[in-house]
Design a protein around this motif. Structure first.
Motif, PDB file in Angstrom:
ATOM      1  N   HIS A  43      -1.165   0.461   4.074  1.00  0.00           N
ATOM      2  CA  HIS A  43      -2.195   0.667   3.041  1.00  0.00           C
ATOM      3  C   HIS A  43      -1.944   0.725   1.643  1.00  0.00           C
ATOM      4  O   HIS A  43      -2.138   0.346   0.613  1.00  0.00           O
ATOM      5  N   TRP A  44      -0.782   1.671   1.472  1.00  0.00           N
ATOM      6  CA  TRP A  44      -0.081   2.053   0.215  1.00  0.00           C
ATOM      7  C   TRP A  44       0.548   0.812  -0.336  1.00  0.00           C
ATOM      8  O   TRP A  44       0.273   0.406  -1.375  1.00  0.00           O
TER       9      TRP A  44
ATOM     10  N   SER B 296      -0.338  -2.457   0.570  1.00  0.00           N
ATOM     11  CA  SER B 296      -1.252  -3.532   0.109  1.00  0.00           C
ATOM     12  C   SER B 296      -1.817  -3.017  -1.038  1.00  0.00           C
ATOM     13  O   SER B 296      -2.084  -4.098  -1.935  1.00  0.00           O
ATOM     14  N   SER B 297      -2.392  -1.876  -1.253  1.00  0.00           N
ATOM     15  CA  SER B 297      -2.767  -1.442  -2.585  1.00  0.00           C
ATOM     16  C   SER B 297      -1.800  -1.645  -3.779  1.00  0.00           C
ATOM     17  O   SER B 297      -2.280  -1.856  -4.680  1.00  0.00           O
TER      18      SER B 297
ATOM     19  N   LYS C  48      -1.718  -5.363  -4.472  1.00  0.00           N
ATOM     20  CA  LYS C  48      -2.830  -5.950  -5.197  1.00  0.00           C
ATOM     21  C   LYS C  48      -2.959  -5.584  -6.518  1.00  0.00           C
ATOM     22  O   LYS C  48      -3.652  -6.001  -7.543  1.00  0.00           O
ATOM     23  N   SER C  49      -2.319  -4.315  -7.143  1.00  0.00           N
ATOM     24  CA  SER C  49      -2.465  -3.959  -8.346  1.00  0.00           C
ATOM     25  C   SER C  49      -1.439  -4.194  -9.303  1.00  0.00           C
ATOM     26  O   SER C  49      -1.506  -3.933 -10.549  1.00  0.00           O
TER      27      SER C  49
END
Length: 266
Positions: free
Chosen positions: A134-135, A137-138, A141-142
């Motif tokens: 999750h970290w 992927s985030s 994306k940023s």
């Protein structure tokens, strides 16, 4: 340290009581023993146990497999099946619910203890992995650059929003497609052929696109000069798992270079 809570779902009262006493002697807490799938679901909603021991053959509207499927779909709780059956058809049905193991009756205390501890540990590791994913992927994306990753065969595994915008491809469309289909790059110079970046990255360990004056052709046919760097993704043993390509639109840099060049000439 608080005791791990285990919910027992077993409709044979003698077996259920023996199992409860065994678990308590092993140091676990057994706050509830349920005889039906419906009651088990209600109890799980309120108590959220660490592990569910589920008898496959339950009486009532829901058998153990149907109950486990609902637990799997709604809650993040490891399930261990306890059963007297090893029928292939039953086991195939049970697989879909992704249980952590099957414990065949009559079970031994040590076998039960080991499987519960393995299930708890495996569940903890899976949650840590999900959190890391999750970290990651985030973070991807940023990023301010476009990112595409592939497997070792060059098939797309991930894309961030910048990569979607620049290539004109949505990730759902691009997933598992060859990178050359989505990341379509050529050289500004007609006599220079741009090699597949995955092939080159695997051969050389890294890929730079700027030297070829690389241009990205989007899905709509728009040409954008890009700066590209690609590198390998390896496992702990050094085996190649795939590649990652990071690229950015350098049209403003190119325009600035042209203005500087023109000014110097004048």
């Amino acid at each position: 340290m608080s005791k791990k809570q285990i919910l027992i779902v077993e409709d044979e009262s003698i077996v259920a009581e023996d199992l409860r006493e065994t678990l308590i002697s092993l140091g676990y807490a057994v706050p509830s023993v349920e005889s039906s799938g419906e009651k088990a679901i209600e109890k799980i909603e309120g108590m959220r146990p660490d592990v569910v021991l589920m008898d496959i053959m339950l009486q009532g509207a829901m058998d153990g497999i149907e109950t486990a499927k609902e637990v799997h779909d709604r809650f993040d709780i490891p399930i261990l099946y306890i059963t007297s059956y090893s029928d292939e058809h039953i086991l195939e049905r049970a697989k879909i619910t992704e249980p952590y193991c099957y414990i065949i009756k009559p079970f031994r205390e040590r076998e039960l203890h080991i499987n519960i501890e393995i299930a708890i540990y495996k569940h903890q590791m899976e949650n840590k992995l999900k959190e890391s994913e999750h970290w990651l992927s985030s973070t991807i994306k940023s990023l301010g650059e476009a990112v595409i990753s592939t497997d070792k065969d060059g098939l797309i595994k991930t894309m961030n929003p910048f990569a979607e915008a620049m290539t004109g491809w949505k990730f759902d469309e691009a997933f598992a497609k060859p990178i050359s289909t989505v990341f379509n790059i050529i050289s500004e110079k007609p006599d220079i052929k741009v090699e597949n970046p995955v092939t080159r990255a695997i051969r050389e360990g890294i890929y730079y696109g700027l030297a070829e004056h690389t241009v990205l052709i989007s899905k709509e046919g728009m040409k954008v000069p890009v700066d590209v760097i690609g590198s390998l993704i390896k496992d702990n043993f050094g085996n190649i798992m795939g590649t990652v390509m990071i690229f950015e639109d350098i049209i403003e840099r190119k325009r600035l270079e042209e203005r500087i060049k023109k000014t110097n000439i004048e």
